[in-house]
Design an enzyme around this catalytic site. Structure first.
Site, PDB file in Angstrom:
ATOM      1  N   ASP A   1       0.855  -1.193   0.000  1.00  0.00           N
ATOM      2  CA  ASP A   1       0.000   0.000   0.000  1.00  0.00           C
ATOM      3  C   ASP A   1       0.893   1.245   0.000  1.00  0.00           C
ATOM      4  O   ASP A   1       1.972   1.242   0.578  1.00  0.00           O
ATOM      5  CB  ASP A   1      -0.881  -0.012   1.268  1.00  0.00           C
ATOM      6  CG  ASP A   1      -2.128   0.829   1.118  1.00  0.00           C
ATOM      7  OD1 ASP A   1      -1.998   2.051   0.964  1.00  0.00           O
ATOM      8  OD2 ASP A   1      -3.242   0.265   1.164  1.00  0.00           O
TER       9      ASP A   1
ATOM     10  N   LYS B   1       1.332 -13.263 -13.445  1.00  0.00           N
ATOM     11  CA  LYS B   1       1.798 -14.169 -14.514  1.00  0.00           C
ATOM     12  C   LYS B   1       3.156 -14.773 -14.140  1.00  0.00           C
ATOM     13  O   LYS B   1       3.369 -15.981 -14.282  1.00  0.00           O
ATOM     14  CB  LYS B   1       1.893 -13.392 -15.829  1.00  0.00           C
ATOM     15  CG  LYS B   1       2.158 -14.289 -17.017  1.00  0.00           C
ATOM     16  CD  LYS B   1       2.095 -13.540 -18.319  1.00  0.00           C
ATOM     17  CE  LYS B   1       2.434 -14.500 -19.463  1.00  0.00           C
ATOM     18  NZ  LYS B   1       2.472 -13.823 -20.751  1.00  0.00           N
TER      19      LYS B   1
ATOM     20  N   TYR C   1     -11.833   7.432 -12.461  1.00  0.00           N
ATOM     21  CA  TYR C   1     -12.123   6.220 -11.677  1.00  0.00           C
ATOM     22  C   TYR C   1     -12.963   5.245 -12.505  1.00  0.00           C
ATOM     23  O   TYR C   1     -12.573   4.091 -12.691  1.00  0.00           O
ATOM     24  CB  TYR C   1     -12.860   6.634 -10.406  1.00  0.00           C
ATOM     25  CG  TYR C   1     -13.183   5.517  -9.445  1.00  0.00           C
ATOM     26  CD1 TYR C   1     -12.210   5.019  -8.584  1.00  0.00           C
ATOM     27  CD2 TYR C   1     -14.465   4.978  -9.363  1.00  0.00           C
ATOM     28  CE1 TYR C   1     -12.505   4.006  -7.668  1.00  0.00           C
ATOM     29  CE2 TYR C   1     -14.777   3.975  -8.465  1.00  0.00           C
ATOM     30  CZ  TYR C   1     -13.798   3.495  -7.613  1.00  0.00           C
ATOM     31  OH  TYR C   1     -14.098   2.495  -6.716  1.00  0.00           O
TER      32      TYR C   1
ATOM     33  N   HIS D   1     -12.154   5.571   6.469  1.00  0.00           N
ATOM     34  CA  HIS D   1     -11.510   6.779   6.991  1.00  0.00           C
ATOM     35  C   HIS D   1     -12.605   7.773   7.374  1.00  0.00           C
ATOM     36  O   HIS D   1     -13.506   8.044   6.575  1.00  0.00           O
ATOM     37  CB  HIS D   1     -10.585   7.386   5.936  1.00  0.00           C
ATOM     38  CG  HIS D   1      -9.629   8.351   6.529  1.00  0.00           C
ATOM     39  ND1 HIS D   1     -10.027   9.584   6.982  1.00  0.00           N
ATOM     40  CD2 HIS D   1      -8.305   8.256   6.785  1.00  0.00           C
ATOM     41  CE1 HIS D   1      -8.987  10.215   7.486  1.00  0.00           C
ATOM     42  NE2 HIS D   1      -7.924   9.431   7.375  1.00  0.00           N
TER      43      HIS D   1
END
Ligand code: NAD
Ligand code: UDP
Length: 343
Positions: A49, A123, A163, A199
């Protein structure tokens, strides 16, 4: 592929081999709840992250677990992991409109370059990989109940496009790698989800309304509040994601709770549950805000045996309690009283 003997330390108690699972976006709301479940099942987890919207607070409780490690990395850059990996969850992307609109080009790259980098890693490792796509691929649909056959109505040149179209392109990459590159791919189309570890200030409607009510502020309704969303509790979503990963289903699968509510209904429910004296204030409706969201979950029921179990009423109680506990913990000891918790 794996040499399993009865003494194999990688066997769980029930004889199933544990896996090494990479969760990209693991410090966010969905990722941290998923990691908690995967660790409880006995798996080894790598959380990757960049902490753009996720927090260390969401994942701190895992750090003493020897089967867990954290890698701070942005998925738009190539990903190098030395150990074998069995499964990858691509959850890396800000989900709240205010967050993903802050740096739209980075959001677009997160969806596309991030998907490419994780597919390339999958892969190389022979790993199965799941994309957290979204109901936003349907855009502002003409039909009020959205099945996977719905082709979508998306504005390519608007504030949500980075998005919506990023996720649409990511689906195409996943489908191509699945069809022609020999990678085991899965695509979840997630509808609005909520729960602990959101959040508090990320701008999504559930966290906004709860935090506003707990702080005694007015609740901000965008538009006239008659637009609808269907809200899925995070525990149900995590169950659906794990089932989809384990399934043979390569085509997209809707994961969401078909219970449909207007934003006015949601606001009034949050006020009732918190006992807040907040009023409703009306703000302009953001551009391209979809009018309806309601998943058709027939495919999820048929291929995964999945349906959500937690109604909004119950999920809101748990989420309000979680936010209230967080506010209480942040207060100096002398002020820890008077927080509103659900009845
Ligand atoms: P979130 O914002 O709480 O978590 C997203 C996580 O991804 C955060 O920890 C963030 O720091 C990380 N991240 C963002 N960009 C990154 C990058 N470039 N590199 C590495 N990490 C990055 O969101 P969430 O609610 O947990 O959603 C998780 C996934 O599910 C997202 O991909 C989102 O698009 C998808 N989804 C969520 C919902 C929902 O309602 N929660 C609905 C549809 C789809
Ligand atoms: N919304 C609202 N008040 C807020 C935040 C959002 O009325 O404080 C509305 C928003 O305009 C949208 C709905 O709630 O119609 C869901 O918004 P959210 O950002 O949670 O998710 P999305 O728009 O991506 O479905």
């Amino acid at each position: 592929m794996f040499d399993i003997t009865p003494q194999d330390p990688s066997l769980l108690e029930d004889g199933v081999r544990f896996k090494t699972i990479l969760v990209a976006g693991g410090a966010g709301m969905v990722g941290a709840n998923l990691i908690q479940t995967l660790l409880a099942q006995g798996h080894r987890v790598i959380c990757l992250d960049n902490l753009q919207t996720g927090t260390m607070a969401n994942i701190n409780l895992f750090k003493s677990d020897p089967r867990y490690r954290f890698v701070r990395h942005d998925v738009v850059r190539p990903i190098k992991i030395s150990e074998p990996i069995d499964e990858i969850y691509d959850l890396a992307c800000a989900a709240s409109p205010p967050s993903y609109q802050k740096d739209p080009i980075h959001t677009f790259r997160t969806c596309i370059d991030g998907a490419m980098n994780l597919l390339t890693l999958a892969k190389a490792k022979g790993a199965r990989v799941l994309l957290s796509s979204t109901s936003e691929v349907y855009g502002d649909p003409d039909v009020s109940l959205q099945s996977e056959d719905c082709r979508g109505r998306v504005n390519t040149c608007g504030p949500r496009a980075c998005y919506d179209d990023g996720k649409r392109a990511a689906e195409t990459l996943f489908w191509e790698f699945g069809a022609h590159q020999g990678v085991e791919t899965r695509i979840a189309r997630i509808f609005n989800s909520y729960g602990p570890r959101m959040h508090p200030d990320d701008g999504r409607v559930v966290s906004n309304f709860i935090m506003q009510a707990l702080r005694g502020e007015d609740l901000t309704i965008c538009g006239d509040g008659t637009q609808t969303r269907s809200f899925c509790y995070v525990d149900d979503l995590v169950d659906g994601l794990i089932r989809l990963m384990a399934s043979t289903q390569k085509m997209p699968v809707n994961l969401g709770n078909p219970g449909e509510f207007t934003m006015l209904e949601l606001a009034n429910e949050v006020i009732r549950k918190t006992g807040a004296r907040s009023r409703l204030v009306f703000w302009p409706l953001p551009q391209d805000d979809p009018r309806h969201r309601r998943p058709d979950i027939t495919r999820a029921a048929e291929v995964l045996g999945w349906a959500p179990k937690v109604p909004l009423d119950q999920g809101l109680d748990q989420t309000i309690a979680w936010f209230a506990a967080g506010m209480q913990a942040e207060k100096p000891r002398t002020q820890r009283k008077g927080i509103l918790v659900p009845s």
